[in-house]
Design an enzyme around this catalytic site. Structure first.
Site, mmCIF file in Angstrom:
data_model
loop_
_atom_site.group_PDB
_atom_site.id
_atom_site.type_symbol
_atom_site.label_atom_id
_atom_site.label_comp_id
_atom_site.label_asym_id
_atom_site.label_seq_id
_atom_site.Cartn_x
_atom_site.Cartn_y
_atom_site.Cartn_z
ATOM 1 N N CYS A 116 0.861 -1.179 0.000
ATOM 2 C CA CYS A 116 0.000 0.000 0.000
ATOM 3 C C CYS A 116 0.894 1.225 0.000
ATOM 4 C CB CYS A 116 -0.857 -0.020 1.263
ATOM 5 S SG CYS A 116 -1.922 1.412 1.429
ATOM 6 N N HIS A 159 -9.133 -3.788 -1.792
ATOM 7 C CA HIS A 159 -8.142 -3.016 -1.040
ATOM 8 C C HIS A 159 -8.502 -1.521 -1.048
ATOM 9 C CE1 HIS A 159 -3.719 -2.175 0.018
ATOM 10 N NE2 HIS A 159 -4.218 -0.976 -0.264
ATOM 11 N N GLU A 160 -8.841 -1.008 -2.229
ATOM 12 C CA GLU A 160 -9.123 0.433 -2.329
ATOM 13 C C GLU A 160 -10.447 0.799 -1.656
ATOM 14 O OE1 GLU A 160 -6.681 2.163 -2.990
ATOM 15 O OE2 GLU A 160 -5.485 0.594 -3.940
ATOM 16 N N HIS A 163 -10.088 1.320 1.961
ATOM 17 C CA HIS A 163 -9.577 2.645 2.364
ATOM 18 C C HIS A 163 -10.713 3.625 2.628
ATOM 19 C CE1 HIS A 163 -5.246 2.411 2.152
ATOM 20 N NE2 HIS A 163 -5.244 1.915 0.932
HETATM 21 NI NI NI Z 1 -3.615 1.012 -0.033
#
Ligand code: NI
Length: 183
Positions: A116, A159-160, A163
């Protein structure tokens, strides 16, 4: 006249210790501001350049295939993924207010773990992710879009989107058993 230089702008990416990465980002309303559009383009340029080895080395760019607005301290539900689907060929995905509307039963993990741009260290361990997801959201013009993603791209979307909900990838690593085995 043609521009001979690419846009090599470095981004001010928050580090994992920053509490802003732990908040729930806000839904985005349309039309997008010019500022947000410019930020999206800067992110696409960064992610693309960072995955081209000669450029990344020359300008000291950490490679990354995805970034979410909160990583720049912007509390907005916008994610960008630049996916190298073939050597030197990239697909850009910009999804605003993304939602995972369906997912596979099958779970996978990136073999070498995940990285990341907000985490400046190696974190060992497998991050369980759905092998396939369908993501719905909006493009930059407010048109509804739907994307089916598998494998690496599926992992990137999860993953995004994490966030946007204040989750970092290592939160999902099983501390007692960080690695999967095939058997
Ligand atoms: Ni990330």
């Amino acid at each position: 006249m043609k521009k001979s230089t690419k846009n090599i702008k470095k981004l001010d990416i928050l580090d994992e210790v920053d509490k802003r990465l732990r908040t729930i980002s806000e839904e985005v309303k349309f039309p997008l501001s010019e500022e947000d559009k410019n930020t999206i383009n800067d992110i696409i340029d960064y992610l693309t350049n960072s995955q081209i080895e000669e450029i990344a080395e020359k300008y000291d760019l950490r490679p990354g295939m995805g970034l979410a607005f909160p990583q720049l301290g912007l509390s907005k539900r916008i994610i960008i993924i630049v996916h190298e689907y073939e050597d030197g060929k990239f697909d850009n995905y910009v999804v605003i207010n993304p939602k995972i509307v369906s997912n596979s039963e099958e779970i996978i993990a990136a073999e070498a773990g995940e990285g990341c741009l907000s985490v400046n260290r190696d974190v060992e361990g497998h991050v369980p992710r759905f092998a396939r997801v369908t993501v719905e959201g909006y493009d930059e013009n407010g048109n509804k879009i739907r994307i089916r993603a598998r494998e690496e791209l599926s992992i990137a979307f999860q993953h995004e989107i994490d966030h946007l909900n204040g989750i970092l990838f290592f939160d999902r690593i099983n501390k007692k058993k960080p690695f999967y085995s095939e058997n």
